[in-house]
Design an enzyme around this catalytic site. Structure first.
Site, PDB file in Angstrom:
ATOM      1  N   ASN A  53      -3.212  -6.883   9.004  1.00 46.68           N
ATOM      2  CA  ASN A  53      -4.031  -6.828   7.777  1.00 46.68           C
ATOM      3  C   ASN A  53      -3.963  -8.139   7.003  1.00 46.68           C
ATOM      4  O   ASN A  53      -4.941  -8.552   6.389  1.00 46.68           O
ATOM      5  CB  ASN A  53      -3.647  -5.615   6.931  1.00 46.68           C
TER       6      ASN A  53
ATOM      7  N   CYS B  57       0.870  -1.183   0.000  1.00 44.02           N
ATOM      8  CA  CYS B  57       0.000   0.000   0.000  1.00 44.02           C
ATOM      9  C   CYS B  57       0.908   1.235   0.000  1.00 44.02           C
ATOM     10  O   CYS B  57       2.135   1.125   0.128  1.00 44.02           O
ATOM     11  CB  CYS B  57      -0.847  -0.008   1.265  1.00 44.02           C
TER      12      CYS B  57
ATOM     13  N   SER C 203       1.312  -9.735  11.030  1.00 42.25           N
ATOM     14  CA  SER C 203       0.736  -8.673  10.196  1.00 42.25           C
ATOM     15  C   SER C 203      -0.783  -8.702  10.320  1.00 42.25           C
ATOM     16  O   SER C 203      -1.450  -9.606   9.808  1.00 42.25           O
ATOM     17  CB  SER C 203       1.160  -8.887   8.741  1.00 42.25           C
TER      18      SER C 203
ATOM     19  N   SER D  55       1.981  -5.440   3.535  1.00 38.49           N
ATOM     20  CA  SER D  55       3.420  -5.368   3.801  1.00 38.49           C
ATOM     21  C   SER D  55       4.214  -6.419   3.024  1.00 38.49           C
ATOM     22  O   SER D  55       5.424  -6.561   3.240  1.00 38.49           O
ATOM     23  CB  SER D  55       3.662  -5.535   5.308  1.00 38.49           C
TER      24      SER D  55
ATOM     25  N   HIS E 106       5.634  -5.225   8.814  1.00 41.02           N
ATOM     26  CA  HIS E 106       5.706  -6.585   9.342  1.00 41.02           C
ATOM     27  C   HIS E 106       6.011  -7.595   8.237  1.00 41.02           C
ATOM     28  O   HIS E 106       5.155  -8.375   7.828  1.00 41.02           O
ATOM     29  CB  HIS E 106       4.394  -6.937  10.055  1.00 41.02           C
TER      30      HIS E 106
ATOM     31  N   GLU F 107       0.288  -0.584  16.467  1.00 36.64           N
ATOM     32  CA  GLU F 107      -0.543   0.580  16.087  1.00 36.64           C
ATOM     33  C   GLU F 107      -1.447   0.988  17.247  1.00 36.64           C
ATOM     34  O   GLU F 107      -1.661   2.182  17.495  1.00 36.64           O
ATOM     35  CB  GLU F 107      -1.380   0.269  14.838  1.00 36.64           C
TER      36      GLU F 107
ATOM     37  N   HIS G   6       3.687   1.758  11.668  1.00 37.11           N
ATOM     38  CA  HIS G   6       2.528   1.517  12.544  1.00 37.11           C
ATOM     39  C   HIS G   6       2.259   2.654  13.514  1.00 37.11           C
ATOM     40  O   HIS G   6       1.209   2.688  14.141  1.00 37.11           O
ATOM     41  CB  HIS G   6       2.757   0.208  13.318  1.00 37.11           C
TER      42      HIS G   6
ATOM     43  N   HIS H 240      -1.030  -4.752  19.725  1.00 31.13           N
ATOM     44  CA  HIS H 240      -0.518  -4.430  18.396  1.00 31.13           C
ATOM     45  C   HIS H 240       0.179  -3.062  18.441  1.00 31.13           C
ATOM     46  O   HIS H 240      -0.309  -2.138  19.096  1.00 31.13           O
ATOM     47  CB  HIS H 240      -1.667  -4.419  17.373  1.00 31.13           C
TER      48      HIS H 240
ATOM     49  N   THR I  42      -6.384   0.806  11.821  1.00 35.20           N
ATOM     50  CA  THR I  42      -6.603   0.949  10.370  1.00 35.20           C
ATOM     51  C   THR I  42      -6.673  -0.387   9.623  1.00 35.20           C
ATOM     52  O   THR I  42      -7.062  -0.411   8.453  1.00 35.20           O
ATOM     53  CB  THR I  42      -5.453   1.764   9.742  1.00 35.20           C
TER      54      THR I  42
HETATM   55  O1  0K2 Z   1      -1.191  -4.978   9.351  1.00 34.14           O
HETATM   56  P1  0K2 Z   1      -0.246  -4.478  10.361  1.00 34.14           P
HETATM   57  O2  0K2 Z   1      -0.750  -3.228  11.041  1.00 34.14           O
HETATM   58  O3  0K2 Z   1       0.142  -5.522  11.384  1.00 34.14           O
HETATM   59  O4  0K2 Z   1       1.095  -4.002   9.681  1.00 34.14           O
HETATM   60  P2  0K2 Z   1       1.907  -4.472   8.409  1.00 34.14           P
HETATM   61  O5  0K2 Z   1       1.697  -5.886   8.098  1.00 34.14           O
HETATM   62  O6  0K2 Z   1       3.307  -4.021   8.636  1.00 34.14           O
HETATM   63  O7  0K2 Z   1       1.273  -3.646   7.201  1.00 34.14           O
HETATM   64  C1  0K2 Z   1       1.467  -2.287   7.077  1.00 34.14           C
HETATM   65  C2  0K2 Z   1       0.444  -1.520   7.804  1.00 34.14           C
HETATM   66  C3  0K2 Z   1       1.067  -0.549   8.744  1.00 34.14           C
HETATM   67  C4  0K2 Z   1       0.111   0.407   9.338  1.00 34.14           C
HETATM   68  O8  0K2 Z   1      -1.082   0.419   9.173  1.00 34.14           O
HETATM   69 FE1  SF4 Z   2      -0.967   0.807   4.480  1.00 30.58          FE
HETATM   70 FE2  SF4 Z   2      -1.400   0.797   7.106  1.00 30.58          FE
HETATM   71 FE3  SF4 Z   2      -1.307   3.094   5.784  1.00 30.58          FE
HETATM   72 FE4  SF4 Z   2      -3.340   1.411   5.396  1.00 30.58          FE
HETATM   73  S1  SF4 Z   2      -2.843   2.529   7.283  1.00 30.58           S
HETATM   74  S2  SF4 Z   2      -2.229   2.575   3.819  1.00 30.58           S
HETATM   75  S3  SF4 Z   2      -2.295  -0.584   5.592  1.00 30.58           S
HETATM   76  S4  SF4 Z   2       0.384   1.634   6.057  1.00 30.58           S
END
Ligand code: 0K2
Ligand code: SF4
Length: 338
Positions: A240, A26, A238, A283, A55, A141, A89, A139, A180
């Site tokens: 998401n 993303c 991760s 990610s 992640h 975030e 995050h 988490h 998010t």
């Molecule tokens: O989905 P997660 O918040 O665990 O993080 P990642 O897998 O690192 O994906 C990027 C999203 C980071 C922030 O929203």
């Molecule tokens: Fe990507 Fe997290 Fe930002 Fe959504 S909030 S655009 S998953 S980094």
């Protein structure tokens, strides 16, 4: 010379692969990785990074090879004047405060869409509201968002059952915000439970789930009913990516699995399947999706079809501390609102 004839018994069984679109990186992940790469390019190695920038081990290890050093907390970093990057995050306010106190040169790779939730939290707090944060305990975030405000200002709500039995502080107006990267459907159920119990609760129109999380779940929903198996490329930490596996099974796919990369996938798992879906968390780089396809090709003759439910054209600017540091840097894509 004609090609050697293939004996029928050597022919691989055919397998249809539905590739979910959008999938993978993303705009927030792309920006966070570019921040580390730019910091390395401008300032040389080492560049410290607090927490995995995103992640994904493949991303982390490739940045390590370029000179990034990953730590969990600032106290692991010496006062040697090297840059430190905060992960996508987000971080509690205490982290930049401590970095400033130590006069560290820090770059904040928090996704702007996570930053937007931080500002919502501050706005509700300034208006005197008690805040309910919908998210997963522990988490990063969630730790970062709760850490925007003093202890006690935010109550975490993890599921609809908790929302139904929640004891909110007496006589205080309420507001909700969300992580998010949640399940769109689970979050709608939690928000509905909160709105039933607290009809005047303030909050966003729906939730704070970002465009990328929403679109990747929609893409999985579109292919899941046609798939006998769905492979999500992503890490076990991760959020998401884990949600994509759940969404696939709930949308009618009999089995969904999470793999970090091609080598983790035993292609025999697709034996007896006519159609396999493949997607990747926000990610996970596309190279890892390619690895998964290559792995399946060792056993099957693939027919790959991409099913794109939405086009994405979101890009975020890098921090001024990087772009203004080097006037010769190539122009960056303009930021667009999702
Ligand atoms: O989905 P997660 O918040 O665990 O993080 P990642 O897998 O690192 O994906 C990027 C999203 C980071 C922030 O929203
Ligand atoms: Fe990507 Fe997290 Fe930002 Fe959504 S909030 S655009 S998953 S980094």
């Amino acid at each position: 010379m004609p090609p050697p004839a293939t004996h029928p018994s050597e022919a691989k069984p055919s397998l249809t692969v539905l590739l979910a679109g959008p999938r993978g990186f993303c705009a927030g992940v792309d920006r966070a990785i570019r921040i580390v790469e730019e910091a390395l390019r401008l300032h040389g190695a080492p560049v410290y990074v607090r927490h995995e920038i995103v992640h994904n081990r493949y991303v982390v290890e490739s940045l390590e090879r370029q000179g990034a050093v990953f730590v969990e907390e600032l106290d692991e970093i010496p006062d040697d004047g090297r840059p430190v990057v905060f992960s996508a995050h987000g971080v509690p306010k205490s982290v930049p405060a401590e970095a400033a106190r130590r006069r560290l040169f820090y770059l904040d790779a928090t996704c702007p869409l996570v930053g937007k939730v931080h500002r919502e939290a501050e706005r509700h707090f300034a208006a005197g509201r008690h805040i309910l944060l919908i998210g997963h305990a522990g988490h990063p975030e969630v730790i970062g968002t709760m850490g925007q405000l003093p202890p006690g200002a935010v109550t975490l709500v993890e599921d609809a059952a908790q929302a139904r039995r929640l004891r909110a502080p007496e006589g205080r107006p309420l507001a909700y915000i969300t992580q998010t990267t949640l399940s769109v459907d689970d979050t709608a159920e939690i928000v509905a439970a909160l709105r039933t119990r607290f009809p005047s609760i303030a909050g966003p129109a729906k939730e704070d789930i970002c465009y990328a999380t929403t679109n990747r779940q929609a893409a999985v929903k579109a292919i899941a009913p046609r798939c006998d198996l769905l492979v999500v490329v992503g890490a076990p930490n991760s959020s998401n990516s884990l949600r994509l596996r759940e969404v696939a099974e709930r949308a009618g796919c009999p089995r969904a699995i999470l793999v970090q990369r091609g080598a983790e996938l035993d292609p025999a798992v697709a034996e007896g399947c006519a159609t396999v879906g493949v997607t990747a968390g926000a990610s996970a780089p596309e190279a890892l999706v390619e690895e998964v396809l290559a792995r399946l090709r060792t056993r099957f003759d693939l027919c790959v079809e991409e099913v794109v439910v939405r086009e994405e054209r979101v890009a975020f600017k890098l921090p001024a501390a990087l772009t203004e540091a080097d006037p010769a840097a190539p122009p960056l894509a303009a930021a667009t609102t999702p």
